[in-house]
Design a protein around this motif. Structure first.
Motif, PDB file in Angstrom:
ATOM      1  N   HIS A 260     -24.647  31.877 -23.841  1.00 35.72           N
ATOM      2  CA  HIS A 260     -26.369  32.444 -22.640  1.00 35.72           C
ATOM      3  C   HIS A 260     -26.180  31.943 -21.613  1.00 35.72           C
ATOM      4  O   HIS A 260     -27.264  31.954 -20.312  1.00 35.72           O
ATOM      5  CB  HIS A 260     -27.461  32.302 -23.322  1.00 35.72           C
ATOM      6  CG  HIS A 260     -27.616  32.762 -24.662  1.00 35.72           C
ATOM      7  ND1 HIS A 260     -27.183  34.200 -25.146  1.00 35.72           N
ATOM      8  CD2 HIS A 260     -27.647  32.376 -25.757  1.00 35.72           C
ATOM      9  CE1 HIS A 260     -27.353  33.956 -26.384  1.00 35.72           C
ATOM     10  NE2 HIS A 260     -28.037  33.136 -26.521  1.00 35.72           N
ATOM     11  N   TYR A 269     -29.533  27.046 -15.652  1.00 35.46           N
ATOM     12  CA  TYR A 269     -28.597  28.506 -16.303  1.00 35.46           C
ATOM     13  C   TYR A 269     -26.881  28.070 -15.370  1.00 35.46           C
ATOM     14  O   TYR A 269     -27.326  28.613 -14.164  1.00 35.46           O
ATOM     15  CB  TYR A 269     -28.921  30.384 -16.569  1.00 35.46           C
ATOM     16  CG  TYR A 269     -29.638  29.832 -17.549  1.00 35.46           C
ATOM     17  CD1 TYR A 269     -29.499  30.508 -18.599  1.00 35.46           C
ATOM     18  CD2 TYR A 269     -31.015  29.849 -16.909  1.00 35.46           C
ATOM     19  CE1 TYR A 269     -30.564  30.194 -19.394  1.00 35.46           C
ATOM     20  CE2 TYR A 269     -32.258  30.042 -18.339  1.00 35.46           C
ATOM     21  CZ  TYR A 269     -31.618  30.523 -19.653  1.00 35.46           C
ATOM     22  OH  TYR A 269     -32.611  30.409 -19.990  1.00 35.46           O
ATOM     23  N   TRP A 298     -29.766  37.858 -20.396  1.00 36.97           N
ATOM     24  CA  TRP A 298     -31.145  37.075 -21.026  1.00 36.97           C
ATOM     25  C   TRP A 298     -32.526  36.781 -20.764  1.00 36.97           C
ATOM     26  O   TRP A 298     -33.085  37.147 -21.335  1.00 36.97           O
ATOM     27  CB  TRP A 298     -30.492  36.579 -21.276  1.00 36.97           C
ATOM     28  CG  TRP A 298     -30.621  34.540 -22.003  1.00 36.97           C
ATOM     29  CD1 TRP A 298     -30.770  33.406 -21.554  1.00 36.97           C
ATOM     30  CD2 TRP A 298     -30.538  34.934 -23.622  1.00 36.97           C
ATOM     31  NE1 TRP A 298     -31.213  32.976 -22.792  1.00 36.97           N
ATOM     32  CE2 TRP A 298     -30.824  33.503 -23.707  1.00 36.97           C
ATOM     33  CE3 TRP A 298     -30.181  35.870 -24.965  1.00 36.97           C
ATOM     34  CZ2 TRP A 298     -31.914  33.707 -24.825  1.00 36.97           C
ATOM     35  CZ3 TRP A 298     -30.644  35.286 -26.261  1.00 36.97           C
ATOM     36  CH2 TRP A 298     -31.101  34.373 -26.399  1.00 36.97           C
ATOM     37  N   ASP A 303     -30.749  40.725 -25.186  1.00 41.63           N
ATOM     38  CA  ASP A 303     -29.612  39.855 -25.973  1.00 41.63           C
ATOM     39  C   ASP A 303     -27.856  39.740 -25.273  1.00 41.63           C
ATOM     40  O   ASP A 303     -27.319  40.229 -25.530  1.00 41.63           O
ATOM     41  CB  ASP A 303     -29.018  40.080 -27.567  1.00 41.63           C
ATOM     42  CG  ASP A 303     -28.218  39.546 -27.773  1.00 41.63           C
ATOM     43  OD1 ASP A 303     -28.187  38.355 -27.621  1.00 41.63           O
ATOM     44  OD2 ASP A 303     -28.111  39.789 -29.184  1.00 41.63           O
ATOM     45  N   ARG A 305     -25.275  38.810 -23.067  1.00 34.43           N
ATOM     46  CA  ARG A 305     -24.278  37.427 -24.442  1.00 34.43           C
ATOM     47  C   ARG A 305     -22.900  37.266 -23.724  1.00 34.43           C
ATOM     48  O   ARG A 305     -22.560  38.154 -23.598  1.00 34.43           O
ATOM     49  CB  ARG A 305     -23.781  37.654 -25.393  1.00 34.43           C
ATOM     50  CG  ARG A 305     -24.075  36.743 -27.239  1.00 34.43           C
ATOM     51  CD  ARG A 305     -23.757  37.340 -27.646  1.00 34.43           C
ATOM     52  NE  ARG A 305     -24.832  37.581 -28.579  1.00 34.43           N
ATOM     53  CZ  ARG A 305     -25.782  36.125 -29.485  1.00 34.43           C
ATOM     54  NH1 ARG A 305     -25.136  35.428 -29.844  1.00 34.43           N
ATOM     55  NH2 ARG A 305     -26.666  36.355 -29.688  1.00 34.43           N
TER      56      ARG A 305
END
Ligand SMILES: Cc1cc2nc3c(=O)[nH]c(=O)nc-3n(C[C@H](O)[C@H](O)[C@H](O)COP(=O)(O)OP(=O)(O)OC[C@H]3O[C@@H](n4cnc5c(N)ncnc54)[C@H](O)[C@@H]3O)c2cc1C
Length: 402
Positions: A260, A269, A298, A303, A305
């Protein structure tokens, strides 16, 4: 949600766009050390060659950001991260709070520890300022030596040649483009480049740069010396991890992220050339975009990924058609290699198969079937029934059409 993004390159802008489009109420701010809005770095090659004006470098005008509610702060460098307080300190002293922080600081050109490398007339190419300086000085130079025969080194060489300068490429590995080509394909490419006026020396290293102030001579590992009034070093990149390291985030070659794109801190991130996933920093645009998309999804509650990419690359030297994808120099058992070489026509085609499926390809001289072979690789199509027929013109395209 207040999303702060450090770095306005392709990775940071991709995240900003997706989050802003999915949630118009989100507050999205990009702090970029550069003065220009996002420009694709391959455009620097076009700019260097004189084929693209400076004003046409940025991909989007300022209004593009405004229309999406993205605040873009140019010429703003992040100086420190306070993860506990969820704040970024900018170089001008401002403290910026965030709910989520995206580190998209990219990479810088690596300069090998060569004696005398600090001499004038020695350059690297990463930013528009670098390109401007190289362009200015190359126009007055007779010959430029490019250290590094990877993709960027060759693209740069092609652009310099377009300016009418003599170019000599020195590559430390035994052949050009060691990540994208094999020895046989590289020999075909080298012959094409020589015909264009780009000289190549492989298996050689520059160990010393000599001259009074300005570079004048290069000493090579073999003892040979070369006159050189201008040098461009293209020896790879290193991720800009200093800020993250100081803040205590887990770093290796890049900032370590999971699928992620989350770092070792839950609110932080990392994407693009600064991020390391599964032990790798690809430092290419397809990885930056795929990571930016995954993180954008995300952070928008989907979702998102990132599962890695099949690396692919094309050379942008005009007049040379070359594309390379996937595993082209396989090591170990279980691979089958198919080759077709017509050096006199500047053609080379290689396919690498594993268990009947294509896992790598080199298309030199004609890359019209690049999209087709990319599709066959990503879909894992069983091509075992076709054998050498796969090397014929049009065969890959026909198979990909199904
Ligand atoms: C000339 C050239 C040609 C290329 N051609 C290709 C190609 O054909 N295909 C390909 O796949 N790849 C190519 N690449 C590589 C590609 O450009 C990179 O993979 C891509 O730019 C990575 O995007 P990024 O957003 O991660 O980082 P970057 O594009 O490096 O953007 C990061 C940004 O963050 C800024 N920044 C850094 N630190 C801070 C800070 N502390 N505060 C604020 N801002 C900061 C930087 O100034 C920069 O603007 C090329 C690179 C170059 C230089």
């Amino acid at each position: 949600m207040r999303l702060v993004i450090i770095g306005g390159g392709v990775a940071g802008v991709t995240v900003a766009r997706l989050v802003a489009e999915a949630d118009p109420s989100a507050e999205v701010v990009i702090y970029s050390a550069e003065e220009l809005p996002y420009y694709p770095r391959p455009r620097l090659i076009e700019f260097l060659a004189g084929r693209l004006a400076l004003e046409r470098l940025p991909l989007y005008p300022r209004e593009w950001y405004e229309e999406r509610g993205i605040r873009l702060e140019l010429g703003q460098r992040a100086a420190a991260l306070d993860l506990a307080a969820q704040r970024v300190r900018l170089a001008d002293g401002r403290e910026v709070p965030y709910d989520h922080l995206v580190l998209a600081m990219g990479a810088h050109s690596w300069v090998p520890p060569i004696g005398g490398v600090e001499r004038e007339g020695v350059y690297t190419l990463r930013t528009v300022e670098d390109a401007q300086a190289i362009r200015r000085d190359a126009q007055a130079a007779k010959r430029v030596v490019v250290l590094g025969g990877g993709l960027l080194g060759l693209d740069t060489s092609g652009a310099l040649r377009a300016l009418g300068v003599e170019v000599l490429v020195i590559e430390a590995q035994p052949w050009l483009l060691p990540r994208q080509l094999d020895r046989e394909g590289a020999a075909v490419l080298e012959a094409i480049l020589q015909r264009m006026g780009i000289q190549v020396i492989t298996g050689e290293l520059c160990t010393q740069m000599e001259g009074r102030g300005q570079v004048e001579r290069l000493r090579l590992k073999s003892g040979r010396t070369l006159e050189a009034e201008m040098v461009v070093i293209s020896a790879g990149v290193r991720s800009n991890i200093a800020l993250a390291k100081e803040a205590g985030l887990a770093c290796n070659r890049g900032i370590v992220v999971d699928e992620h794109l989350q770092t070792s801190h839950p609110q932080v991130y990392a994407v693009g050339d600064v991020a390391e996933f599964a032990g790798r920093v690809w430092a290419i645009i397809p990885a930056a975009i795929a990571q930016g998309r995954a993180l954008g999804a995300w952070l928008s509650g989907q979702d998102g990924r990132y599962e890695g990419i099949v690396p692919s690359a094309t050379l942008k030297v005009s007049g040379v058609d070359l594309a390379s994808i996937g595993e082209v120099n396989p090591e170990g058992e279980g691979f089958e290699e198919l080759r077709r070489a017509e050096p006199e026509r500047g053609l080379y085609r290689k396919l690498v198969l594993r268990e009947g499926r294509i896992v790598g390809a080199i298309l030199l001289g004609d890359r019209s079937e690049f999209a087709a072979v990319s599709r066959l690789i990503s879909q894992g199509v069983d091509v075992s029934a076709y054998g050498e027929k796969l090397l014929e013109d049009g065969a890959l395209a026909e198979l990909a059409r199904g």
